[in-house]
Scaffold this motif. Structure first.
Motif, short mmCIF file in Angstrom:
data_model
loop_
_atom_site.label_atom_id
_atom_site.label_comp_id
_atom_site.label_asym_id
_atom_site.label_seq_id
_atom_site.Cartn_x
_atom_site.Cartn_y
_atom_site.Cartn_z
N ILE A 1 11.71 67.26 10.34
CA ILE A 1 11.64 65.81 10.46
C ILE A 1 13.02 65.16 10.31
O ILE A 1 13.37 64.24 11.04
CB ILE A 1 10.64 65.22 9.41
N ASP A 2 13.83 65.66 9.38
CA ASP A 2 15.18 65.10 9.19
C ASP A 2 16.03 65.27 10.44
O ASP A 2 16.81 64.38 10.81
CB ASP A 2 15.87 65.78 8.00
N ASP A 3 15.86 66.44 11.09
CA ASP A 3 16.65 66.70 12.30
C ASP A 3 16.18 65.83 13.46
O ASP A 3 16.98 65.40 14.29
CB ASP A 3 16.55 68.18 12.68
N TRP A 4 14.86 65.57 13.53
CA TRP A 4 14.34 64.69 14.58
C TRP A 4 14.91 63.28 14.42
O TRP A 4 15.27 62.62 15.38
CB TRP A 4 12.81 64.64 14.54
N ILE A 5 14.97 62.81 13.16
CA ILE A 5 15.47 61.45 12.91
C ILE A 5 16.93 61.34 13.31
O ILE A 5 17.38 60.30 13.83
CB ILE A 5 15.27 61.08 11.43
#
Length: 217
Positions: free
Chosen positions: A16-20
């Motif tokens: 999720i952090d990488d998607w953001i």
């Protein structure tokens, strides 16, 4: 994954952090706005881009309604690409996606990124002038045509405006204003929401959309 000019491959995030933090590679953003490569997200592969935009928002609405906000992050990343590089020319669709994405990140606890996106969207600074509302209304009215009279002896009481399909050519601006108003309400921007709903109601009246008028009321 997609091959890059240098021979390496781009890989989509899996956290999720990488998607953001994900930003489409420049070559992908560039090709998305062209109608050349059917193998990529582009005007060629998304022939009905506005319809895709509507369906993706519907999916995001559903996932958010059942508490699956975390699954919406990739959808909003994709929507940003579609609105900025595939549809183009509609600042309210870009504003809506960024504002909703910011609201979502706030719910997920990413306060800094949420604030950045909301500020970037410009929703908290939005002021609809009378000139802007009139210009948008005239644009929508120009998409309507007068229904031809039937070739019979039966008289027609009055001619009504028959809307052309809007799926491919443009998004209805007053529908975007209603969506933006909901985000503004969630953010506590009540005067902003009231202004958007008032403008949307004027459009609905002009277009004789009774259902939309009832929805706003």
């Amino acid at each position: 994954t997609a091959p890059a000019p240098s021979g390496k491959r781009y890989t989509l995030p899996d956290r999720i952090d990488d998607w953001i933090a994900f930003q489409p590679p420049p070559i992908m953003a560039e090709k998305a706005g062209l109608a050349e490569d059917e193998g990529l997200i582009s005007k060629a592969s998304l022939e009905k881009a506005e319809l895709s935009f509507t369906y993706l928002l519907w999916i995001a609405n559903y996932l958010e309604s059942v508490g699956l906000q975390v699954h919406c992050v990739p959808i909003y990343v994709f929507l940003q690409l579609v609105t900025k590089h595939v549809i183009g020319g509609n600042p309210y669709s870009v504003m809506l996606v960024e504002a909703r994405y910011g609201r979502l990140l706030s719910q997920l606890g990413f306060a800094a990124e949420s604030e950045r996106l909301v500020t970037l969207s410009g929703l908290t600074r939005l002021r609809l002038t009378e000139a802007e509302k009139t210009a948008q209304l005239n644009r929508v009215k120009a998409s309507y045509t007068t229904a031809p009279k039937p070739k019979t002896e039966i008289s027609v009481a009055n001619d009504t405006g028959v809307p052309k399909p809007f799926l491919v050519q443009e998004l209805m601006v007053h529908r975007l204003w209603i969506e933006l108003a909901q985000v503004a309400i969630d953010m506590g921007e009540l005067p902003r929401a009231a202004s958007l709903l008032s403008a949307a109601y004027e459009h609905a009246q002009a277009l004789k959309e009774l259902e939309t008028q009832g929805e706003i009321s």
